[in-house]
Design an enzyme around this catalytic site. Structure first.
Site, short mmCIF file in Angstrom:
data_model
loop_
_atom_site.label_atom_id
_atom_site.label_comp_id
_atom_site.label_asym_id
_atom_site.label_seq_id
_atom_site.Cartn_x
_atom_site.Cartn_y
_atom_site.Cartn_z
N ASN A 9 0.75 -1.13 -0.21
CA ASN A 9 -0.02 -0.04 0.06
C ASN A 9 1.03 1.13 -0.03
O ASN A 9 1.56 1.40 1.03
CB ASN A 9 -0.96 -0.14 1.29
CG ASN A 9 -1.70 1.36 1.31
OD1 ASN A 9 -1.78 1.92 0.39
ND2 ASN A 9 -2.29 1.16 2.49
N TRP A 10 0.96 1.92 -1.11
CA TRP A 10 2.04 2.81 -1.35
C TRP A 10 1.58 4.35 -0.65
O TRP A 10 2.33 5.05 -0.35
CB TRP A 10 2.32 3.24 -2.81
CG TRP A 10 3.02 2.19 -3.56
CD1 TRP A 10 3.36 0.96 -2.76
CD2 TRP A 10 3.70 2.15 -4.97
NE1 TRP A 10 4.14 0.31 -3.74
CE2 TRP A 10 4.13 0.93 -5.20
CE3 TRP A 10 3.50 3.13 -5.87
CZ2 TRP A 10 4.88 0.77 -6.30
CZ3 TRP A 10 4.23 2.78 -7.02
CH2 TRP A 10 4.75 1.71 -7.29
N LYS A 11 0.23 4.34 -0.18
CA LYS A 11 -0.44 5.50 0.26
C LYS A 11 -0.12 6.80 -0.54
O LYS A 11 -0.13 6.70 -1.71
CB LYS A 11 0.11 5.37 1.85
CG LYS A 11 -0.08 4.27 2.56
CD LYS A 11 0.07 4.64 4.19
CE LYS A 11 -0.19 3.26 4.75
NZ LYS A 11 -0.02 2.99 6.39
N HIS A 96 -9.40 1.15 4.37
CA HIS A 96 -8.33 1.45 5.47
C HIS A 96 -8.50 2.71 6.52
O HIS A 96 -9.28 3.48 6.21
CB HIS A 96 -7.06 1.96 4.38
CG HIS A 96 -5.95 2.06 5.03
ND1 HIS A 96 -5.51 2.94 5.96
CD2 HIS A 96 -4.69 1.09 5.05
CE1 HIS A 96 -4.33 2.69 6.39
NE2 HIS A 96 -4.05 1.49 5.76
N GLU A 98 -7.15 4.92 7.85
CA GLU A 98 -6.70 6.37 7.16
C GLU A 98 -8.11 7.06 6.53
O GLU A 98 -8.31 7.99 6.77
CB GLU A 98 -5.55 6.35 6.55
CG GLU A 98 -4.30 6.12 7.43
CD GLU A 98 -3.04 5.52 6.85
OE1 GLU A 98 -3.08 5.60 5.47
OE2 GLU A 98 -2.17 5.20 7.37
N GLU A 167 -5.68 -4.95 10.25
CA GLU A 167 -4.72 -3.91 10.60
C GLU A 167 -5.09 -3.03 12.12
O GLU A 167 -5.82 -2.07 11.82
CB GLU A 167 -4.62 -2.84 9.44
CG GLU A 167 -4.23 -3.44 8.29
CD GLU A 167 -3.70 -2.49 6.96
OE1 GLU A 167 -2.43 -2.58 6.81
OE2 GLU A 167 -4.40 -1.42 6.94
N GLY A 173 2.39 2.09 10.79
CA GLY A 173 3.11 3.19 10.83
C GLY A 173 4.01 3.78 11.98
O GLY A 173 4.71 4.66 12.28
N SER A 213 3.13 -2.07 10.47
CA SER A 213 4.51 -2.29 10.90
C SER A 213 5.19 -3.69 10.64
O SER A 213 6.11 -4.11 11.25
CB SER A 213 4.71 -1.92 12.22
OG SER A 213 4.66 -0.55 12.45
N GLY A 234 2.58 -1.18 4.53
CA GLY A 234 2.70 0.34 3.88
C GLY A 234 4.29 0.56 3.74
O GLY A 234 4.79 0.49 2.45
N GLY A 235 5.00 1.26 4.63
CA GLY A 235 6.30 1.56 4.66
C GLY A 235 7.32 0.86 4.08
O GLY A 235 7.99 1.19 3.19
P1 PGA Z 1 2.67 0.06 7.75
O1 PGA Z 1 1.36 0.40 6.90
O2 PGA Z 1 3.25 -1.12 7.06
O3 PGA Z 1 3.47 1.41 7.35
O4 PGA Z 1 2.46 0.14 9.06
C1 PGA Z 1 0.23 -0.50 6.80
C2 PGA Z 1 -0.88 -0.07 6.11
O5 PGA Z 1 -1.52 1.01 6.52
O6 PGA Z 1 -1.54 -0.92 5.16
#
Ligand code: PGA
Length: 251
Positions: A9-11, A96, A98, A167, A173, A213, A234-235
Site C-alpha cells: 500500500n504505497w499510500k 483503510h 486512514e 490492521e 506506521g 509495521s 505500507g512503509g
Molecule cells: P505500515 O502500514 O506497514 O507502514 O504500518 C500498513 C498499512 O497501513 O497498510
C-alpha cells in the site's frame, strides 16, 4: 485453498516517475526470483495506467487504494471503480483506517464502495482493525465485527472475491507490530465470523492479511501463524528490497 498474499500500500508516496521506477524494479527482482505467494501493489490513482503495462500480470497484480462510492457523474475529484478497472488494475483497498479516520468513511459508504468494486470486477482488499483505546478496553472483537458488516451482506459468491486485511490502527506506521499471537488470535476470530455468516468452506478459503509495521524481520513469524495468510504492507512496500524481503518470508 486460500491464497497467501503480500500486498503493498504505497499510500500518498512516490510521484509518477518514482512510482514507475519502483514498479519496474520490483518486476525485475520478482521475475528473476519468483515469489511463492501472490504479490499485489496498490498505488495512487494516477500511477495505475502507467504501472499496469510494465508489470508481469502473472507475478504482480495492481490495485488502487480507494474508489468512489458512486458509479459515475457530477462528483468532482472522485475516481470510480469503473475508471480504476479501465487502467487494467484488478484490486482496490477499501476501508483503510486512514480513510475511515480522515475521510469519514462509514460502514454504509464502504458497503457501496465494495458493491461498486465487485460490479467492476475489482477484488476488494477490505481493511478492518481497532484503535489503541479499543484494544486497551479489550473491544477489538466487537470493533472488527461491526466493520465487517460492509462485506457480510454480500452473497457467498461475491464474498469469495474479497481479501480481508486486519490492521490494528495502533500498529500502522508506528513500528509497534502486533505479536504473532495477537494477530493469530484475532485472525482466527475473524475467520470464525466468516464461517458463522457464510459457512466453513467460505471461511477456509478467505485470505486474511495482517498489516501494521510488518517488515522483513518480523514477517516470517507472523505469516507462520495458521490464520495469517500474508500481509498488507505500507512503509516497507516503498523499497523493492524491503518488500521482496517480506515476500521471501513465504520461501
Ligand atoms: P505500515 O502500514 O506497514 O507502514 O504500518 C500498513 C498499512 O497501513 O497498510
Amino acid at each position: 485453498m486460500r491464497k497467501n498474499i503480500v500486498a503493498g500500500n504505497w499510500k500518498m508516496n512516490k510521484n509518477l516517475q518514482e512510482g514507475i521506477a519502483l514498479a519496474k524494479e520490483l518486476n525485475e527482482v520478482l521475475t528473476a526470483d519468483k515469489p511463492n505467494c501472490d504479490v499485489i501493489i496498490c498505488t495512487p490513482f494516477i500511477h495505475l495506467a502507467s504501472v499496469t503495462p510494465i508489470v508481469d500480470k502473472n507475478i504482480i497484480g495492481v490495485g488502487a487504494e480507494n474508489c468512489a462510492d458512486k458509479a459515475a457523474g457530477a462528483y468532482t475529484g472522485e475516481v470510480s471503480a469503473e475508471m480504476v478497472a479501465s487502467t487494467g488494475a484488478q484490486y482496490v483497498i477499501l476501508g483503510h483506517s486512514e480513510r475511515r479516520a480522515y475521510y469519514h468513511e462509514t460502514v454504509d459508504i464502504l458497503t457501496e464502495k465494495v458493491k461498486l468494486a465487485l460490479a467492476n470486477n475489482l477484488q476488494p482488499i477490505f481493511c478492518i482493525g481497532e484503535v489503541l483505546e479499543e484494544r486497551e478496553a479489550n473491544k477489538q472483537n466487537e470493533v472488527v465485527k461491526a466493520q465487517l458488516a460492509s462485506v457480510f451482506s454480500l452473497s457467498a459468491e461475491d464474498f469469495s472475491k474479497v481479501i480481508l486485511a486486519y490492521e490494528p490502527v495502533w500498529a500502522i506506521g508506528t513500528g509497534k507490530t502486533a505479536t504473532p499471537e495477537q494477530a493469530e488470535e484475532i485472525h482466527a476470530y475473524i475467520r470464525s465470523l466468516v464461517a458463522e455468516n457464510y459457512n466453513a468452506e467460505v471461511a477456509e478459503n478467505t485470505s486474511i492479511l495482517y498489516g501494521g509495521s510488518c517488515k522483513p524481520t518480523n514477517a516470517k513469524e507472523l505469516f507462520a501463524k495458521p490464520n495469517v495468510d500474508g500481509g498488507l504492507i505500507g512503509g516497507a512496500a516503498l523499497k523493492a528490497a524491503d518488500f521482496k524481503g517480506i515476500i521471501d518470508a513465504f520461501k
